[in-house]
Scaffold this motif. Structure first.
Motif, PDB file in Angstrom:
ATOM      1  N   ASP A 246       0.838  -1.222   0.000  1.00  0.00           N
ATOM      2  CA  ASP A 246       0.000   0.000   0.000  1.00  0.00           C
ATOM      3  C   ASP A 246       0.863   1.258   0.000  1.00  0.00           C
ATOM      4  O   ASP A 246       0.562   2.233  -0.687  1.00  0.00           O
ATOM      5  CB  ASP A 246      -0.935   0.015   1.219  1.00  0.00           C
ATOM      6  CG  ASP A 246      -2.036  -1.045   1.120  1.00  0.00           C
ATOM      7  OD1 ASP A 246      -2.208  -1.618   0.023  1.00  0.00           O
ATOM      8  OD2 ASP A 246      -2.711  -1.300   2.126  1.00  0.00           O
ATOM      9  N   LEU A 247       1.966   1.220   0.786  1.00  0.00           N
ATOM     10  CA  LEU A 247       2.871   2.372   0.862  1.00  0.00           C
ATOM     11  C   LEU A 247       3.515   2.623  -0.504  1.00  0.00           C
ATOM     12  O   LEU A 247       3.539   3.759  -0.996  1.00  0.00           O
ATOM     13  CB  LEU A 247       3.946   2.116   1.923  1.00  0.00           C
ATOM     14  CG  LEU A 247       4.962   3.245   2.142  1.00  0.00           C
ATOM     15  CD1 LEU A 247       4.280   4.476   2.722  1.00  0.00           C
ATOM     16  CD2 LEU A 247       6.090   2.790   3.072  1.00  0.00           C
ATOM     17  N   ALA A 248       4.011   1.552  -1.141  1.00  0.00           N
ATOM     18  CA  ALA A 248       4.657   1.686  -2.456  1.00  0.00           C
ATOM     19  C   ALA A 248       3.667   2.209  -3.488  1.00  0.00           C
ATOM     20  O   ALA A 248       4.005   3.067  -4.313  1.00  0.00           O
ATOM     21  CB  ALA A 248       5.229   0.335  -2.897  1.00  0.00           C
ATOM     22  N   ALA A 249       2.406   1.740  -3.419  1.00  0.00           N
ATOM     23  CA  ALA A 249       1.381   2.187  -4.375  1.00  0.00           C
ATOM     24  C   ALA A 249       1.097   3.684  -4.223  1.00  0.00           C
ATOM     25  O   ALA A 249       0.794   4.374  -5.198  1.00  0.00           O
ATOM     26  CB  ALA A 249       0.092   1.381  -4.180  1.00  0.00           C
ATOM     27  N   LEU A 250       1.231   4.207  -2.997  1.00  0.00           N
ATOM     28  CA  LEU A 250       1.022   5.646  -2.773  1.00  0.00           C
ATOM     29  C   LEU A 250       2.225   6.468  -3.240  1.00  0.00           C
ATOM     30  O   LEU A 250       2.069   7.543  -3.827  1.00  0.00           O
ATOM     31  CB  LEU A 250       0.825   5.918  -1.274  1.00  0.00           C
ATOM     32  CG  LEU A 250      -0.545   5.674  -0.656  1.00  0.00           C
ATOM     33  CD1 LEU A 250      -0.477   5.900   0.853  1.00  0.00           C
ATOM     34  CD2 LEU A 250      -1.588   6.597  -1.265  1.00  0.00           C
ATOM     35  N   LEU A 251       3.437   5.961  -2.945  1.00  0.00           N
ATOM     36  CA  LEU A 251       4.639   6.778  -3.152  1.00  0.00           C
ATOM     37  C   LEU A 251       5.187   6.717  -4.576  1.00  0.00           C
ATOM     38  O   LEU A 251       5.721   7.707  -5.073  1.00  0.00           O
ATOM     39  CB  LEU A 251       5.735   6.354  -2.167  1.00  0.00           C
ATOM     40  CG  LEU A 251       5.386   6.464  -0.671  1.00  0.00           C
ATOM     41  CD1 LEU A 251       6.608   6.171   0.171  1.00  0.00           C
ATOM     42  CD2 LEU A 251       4.828   7.835  -0.318  1.00  0.00           C
ATOM     43  N   ARG A 252       5.069   5.555  -5.223  1.00  0.00           N
ATOM     44  CA  ARG A 252       5.674   5.397  -6.546  1.00  0.00           C
ATOM     45  C   ARG A 252       5.197   6.468  -7.542  1.00  0.00           C
ATOM     46  O   ARG A 252       6.017   7.172  -8.136  1.00  0.00           O
ATOM     47  CB  ARG A 252       5.419   3.985  -7.100  1.00  0.00           C
ATOM     48  CG  ARG A 252       6.124   3.753  -8.450  1.00  0.00           C
ATOM     49  CD  ARG A 252       5.686   2.432  -9.058  1.00  0.00           C
ATOM     50  NE  ARG A 252       6.222   1.296  -8.336  1.00  0.00           N
ATOM     51  CZ  ARG A 252       7.399   0.750  -8.586  1.00  0.00           C
ATOM     52  NH1 ARG A 252       8.180   1.228  -9.539  1.00  0.00           N
ATOM     53  NH2 ARG A 252       7.815  -0.297  -7.900  1.00  0.00           N
ATOM     54  N   ASP A 280      12.636  -4.255   0.982  1.00  0.00           N
ATOM     55  CA  ASP A 280      11.500  -3.314   0.950  1.00  0.00           C
ATOM     56  C   ASP A 280      11.987  -1.862   0.892  1.00  0.00           C
ATOM     57  O   ASP A 280      11.485  -1.049   0.117  1.00  0.00           O
ATOM     58  CB  ASP A 280      10.600  -3.510   2.174  1.00  0.00           C
ATOM     59  CG  ASP A 280       9.812  -4.810   2.110  1.00  0.00           C
ATOM     60  OD1 ASP A 280       9.636  -5.342   0.994  1.00  0.00           O
ATOM     61  OD2 ASP A 280       9.381  -5.295   3.167  1.00  0.00           O
ATOM     62  N   ILE A 281      12.985  -1.556   1.728  1.00  0.00           N
ATOM     63  CA  ILE A 281      13.503  -0.180   1.756  1.00  0.00           C
ATOM     64  C   ILE A 281      14.232   0.129   0.448  1.00  0.00           C
ATOM     65  O   ILE A 281      14.103   1.225  -0.106  1.00  0.00           O
ATOM     66  CB  ILE A 281      14.369   0.049   3.009  1.00  0.00           C
ATOM     67  CG1 ILE A 281      13.440   0.110   4.235  1.00  0.00           C
ATOM     68  CG2 ILE A 281      15.206   1.320   2.893  1.00  0.00           C
ATOM     69  CD1 ILE A 281      14.094   0.323   5.563  1.00  0.00           C
ATOM     70  N   GLN A 282      14.956  -0.848  -0.067  1.00  0.00           N
ATOM     71  CA  GLN A 282      15.650  -0.674  -1.345  1.00  0.00           C
ATOM     72  C   GLN A 282      14.662  -0.376  -2.474  1.00  0.00           C
ATOM     73  O   GLN A 282      14.896   0.493  -3.312  1.00  0.00           O
ATOM     74  CB  GLN A 282      16.488  -1.931  -1.663  1.00  0.00           C
ATOM     75  CG  GLN A 282      17.414  -1.798  -2.862  1.00  0.00           C
ATOM     76  CD  GLN A 282      18.328  -0.564  -2.783  1.00  0.00           C
ATOM     77  OE1 GLN A 282      18.788  -0.185  -1.708  1.00  0.00           O
ATOM     78  NE2 GLN A 282      18.563   0.085  -3.906  1.00  0.00           N
ATOM     79  N   THR A 283      13.531  -1.089  -2.472  1.00  0.00           N
ATOM     80  CA  THR A 283      12.485  -0.877  -3.497  1.00  0.00           C
ATOM     81  C   THR A 283      11.998   0.567  -3.461  1.00  0.00           C
ATOM     82  O   THR A 283      11.886   1.224  -4.502  1.00  0.00           O
ATOM     83  CB  THR A 283      11.291  -1.834  -3.253  1.00  0.00           C
ATOM     84  OG1 THR A 283      11.785  -3.162  -3.286  1.00  0.00           O
ATOM     85  CG2 THR A 283      10.209  -1.664  -4.306  1.00  0.00           C
ATOM     86  N   LEU A 284      11.728   1.083  -2.265  1.00  0.00           N
ATOM     87  CA  LEU A 284      11.254   2.469  -2.130  1.00  0.00           C
ATOM     88  C   LEU A 284      12.306   3.453  -2.641  1.00  0.00           C
ATOM     89  O   LEU A 284      11.990   4.439  -3.299  1.00  0.00           O
ATOM     90  CB  LEU A 284      10.912   2.785  -0.667  1.00  0.00           C
ATOM     91  CG  LEU A 284       9.731   2.020  -0.051  1.00  0.00           C
ATOM     92  CD1 LEU A 284       9.606   2.336   1.435  1.00  0.00           C
ATOM     93  CD2 LEU A 284       8.424   2.359  -0.754  1.00  0.00           C
ATOM     94  N   ARG A 285      13.574   3.169  -2.348  1.00  0.00           N
ATOM     95  CA  ARG A 285      14.641   4.075  -2.772  1.00  0.00           C
ATOM     96  C   ARG A 285      14.850   4.036  -4.289  1.00  0.00           C
ATOM     97  O   ARG A 285      15.201   5.046  -4.889  1.00  0.00           O
ATOM     98  CB  ARG A 285      15.941   3.733  -2.048  1.00  0.00           C
ATOM     99  CG  ARG A 285      15.834   3.997  -0.563  1.00  0.00           C
ATOM    100  CD  ARG A 285      17.113   3.708   0.161  1.00  0.00           C
ATOM    101  NE  ARG A 285      17.852   4.941   0.408  1.00  0.00           N
ATOM    102  CZ  ARG A 285      18.915   5.017   1.196  1.00  0.00           C
ATOM    103  NH1 ARG A 285      19.360   3.940   1.794  1.00  0.00           N
ATOM    104  NH2 ARG A 285      19.536   6.160   1.374  1.00  0.00           N
ATOM    105  N   GLU A 286      14.609   2.860  -4.863  1.00  0.00           N
ATOM    106  CA  GLU A 286      14.816   2.728  -6.310  1.00  0.00           C
ATOM    107  C   GLU A 286      13.878   3.616  -7.112  1.00  0.00           C
ATOM    108  O   GLU A 286      14.229   4.098  -8.176  1.00  0.00           O
ATOM    109  CB  GLU A 286      14.662   1.256  -6.736  1.00  0.00           C
ATOM    110  CG  GLU A 286      15.956   0.478  -6.552  1.00  0.00           C
ATOM    111  CD  GLU A 286      15.749  -1.020  -6.650  1.00  0.00           C
ATOM    112  OE1 GLU A 286      14.626  -1.454  -7.021  1.00  0.00           O
ATOM    113  OE2 GLU A 286      16.696  -1.771  -6.344  1.00  0.00           O
TER     114      GLU A 286
END
Length: 382
Positions: A246-252, A280-286
């Motif tokens: 859910d977080l990734a869907a909001l931030l991406r 997970d953190i790496q995905t957000l940073r990417e």
């Protein structure tokens, strides 16, 4: 009958959102109808059933002790687990989480009883769903207060009465904001309540992730896209794959549109750094998120975290900043944290800066950024 116990069962269908999203709303409606028919068939003659909201049902058991209510809940749980709803190909097996509470033990008023059963239901979900949770008869007064506050918190969430407030993070040299930290505020009857006053309740009820996602979603919608934001996320939330999705869907989409977003990691308990957490953190940073570590100097495994993740920003715990003018050891800690951050190529932000004397001392040390009352209080998003 006045002195006889009354029990309340709150029954929540597990995975109903997934059912709706995967198979469509008509099938979701069919699942709810099946559930309602099952409850009607099993309800005793003098008891009541009701649908509260979405996928949540209630059963009121008159003149029933907590032990008997547990047995009824177990029978209900078994029947729900045996129920299959046919699909065009195959079928779906239903699962439920059930919370059980008793009046007058857990509350004399209807609202107190509902909020007590609600807490039991949340414990059931937190412990892995598809189970029954019965509140202990000797729950303390402190817990009873959590029930009523929890009821208010859930209501506030459902009605959109939890809002983001923005506090500027500024360059010390110019006083200009580089970003805004997003903080949670709750409005109850015209009063604004700070996050510190309800976040413990949110943790007790397993609502922290829901509050964080709501605040992030609202802040992204209510602020101009050129405004850089620091978004607070508790490190333990990364244990929940659904939250991470859910977080990734909001931030991406926001990051891909060029928005400057920083995930500010807070730590309320010691969390082992797992491969999943790293991934997970790496995905957000990417996809463009930056990383800040909050309250450095007061957490559990902060040095380890700094070493493993190399965040972009490190926030110096406010109590050291507030004490550094009077207390030489506090000043040394602030200097040490700044030197350590520089060695790792990380930018520092001093928290809780309240006056110009502290600002001058920070500038002498070489700390580039700060936030606190000197630069502005948190202000509710308009």
């Amino acid at each position: 009958a006045r002195n006889r116990p009354v029990c309340l069962l709150l029954i929540d269908l597990d995975g109903f959102k997934f059912i709706n999203d995967t198979y469509g709303h008509p099938f979701g409606d069919e699942v709810l109808r099946t559930m309602a028919q099952l409850l009607k068939r099993l309800v005793r003659r003098n008891d009541y059933i009701a649908r509260l909201a979405g996928d949540e049902f209630a059963m009121v058991l008159k003149s029933t002790t907590l032990e008997n209510a547990r047995k009824i809940a177990q029978k209900l749980h078994q029947e729900i687990s045996r129920t299959r709803v046919p699909l065009p190909v195959g079928s779906i097996q239903l699962q439920s989480s059930i919370g059980v509470a008793e009046a007058p033990t857990h509350g004399r008023k209807a609202q107190e009883l509902v909020s007590a059963a609600d807490v039991a239901l949340y414990h059931s979900k937190r412990r892995g769903r598809n189970r029954i949770e019965v509140l202990s008869p000797d729950v303390s007064q402190a817990m009873m207060s959590i029930f009523s506050q929890g009821f208010r918190l859930r209501n506030a969430l459902e009605r959109g009465n939890i809002y983001p407030a923005l506090q500027p993070i500024c360059r010390i040299a110019t006083g200009e904001p580089i970003a805004y930290e997003v903080l949670a505020r709750m409005r109850i009857d015209g009063t604004v309540v700070r996050a510190q006053e309800f976040i413990t309740i949110a943790e007790e009820l397993g609502l922290t992730r829901e509050v964080d996602l709501h605040i992030i979603r609202t802040a992204l919608a209510m602020t101009p896209p050129e405004q850089a934001l620091f978004l607070n996320v508790d490190l333990s939330s990364f244990n929940d794959p659904e939250f991470v999705r859910d977080l990734a869907a909001l931030l991406r989409p926001a990051c891909e549109a060029g928005r400057m977003l920083t995930i500010e990691i807070t730590e309320r308990e010691s969390i082992p750094i797992s491969d999943t957490l790293r991934r997970d953190i790496q995905t957000l940073r990417e996809f463009g998120c930056r990383l800040a570590l909050d309250d450095f100097g007061s957490g559990y495994s902060t040095y380890n975290f700094l070493n493993q993740f190399r965040p972009d920003f490190l926030k110096i715990e406010g109590s050291f900043v507030r004490g550094m003018l009077e207390n030489e050891s506090d000043r040394k800690i602030v200097e040490h944290i700044h030197e350590l951050a520089r060695a790792f190529g990380v930018e520092t932000i001093a928290e809780s800066v309240e006056n110009e004397t502290t600002q001058r001392a920070l500038r002498e040390i070489g700390i580039p950024n700060a936030q606190g009352l000197l630069y502005g209080e948190p202000r509710l998003c308009a």
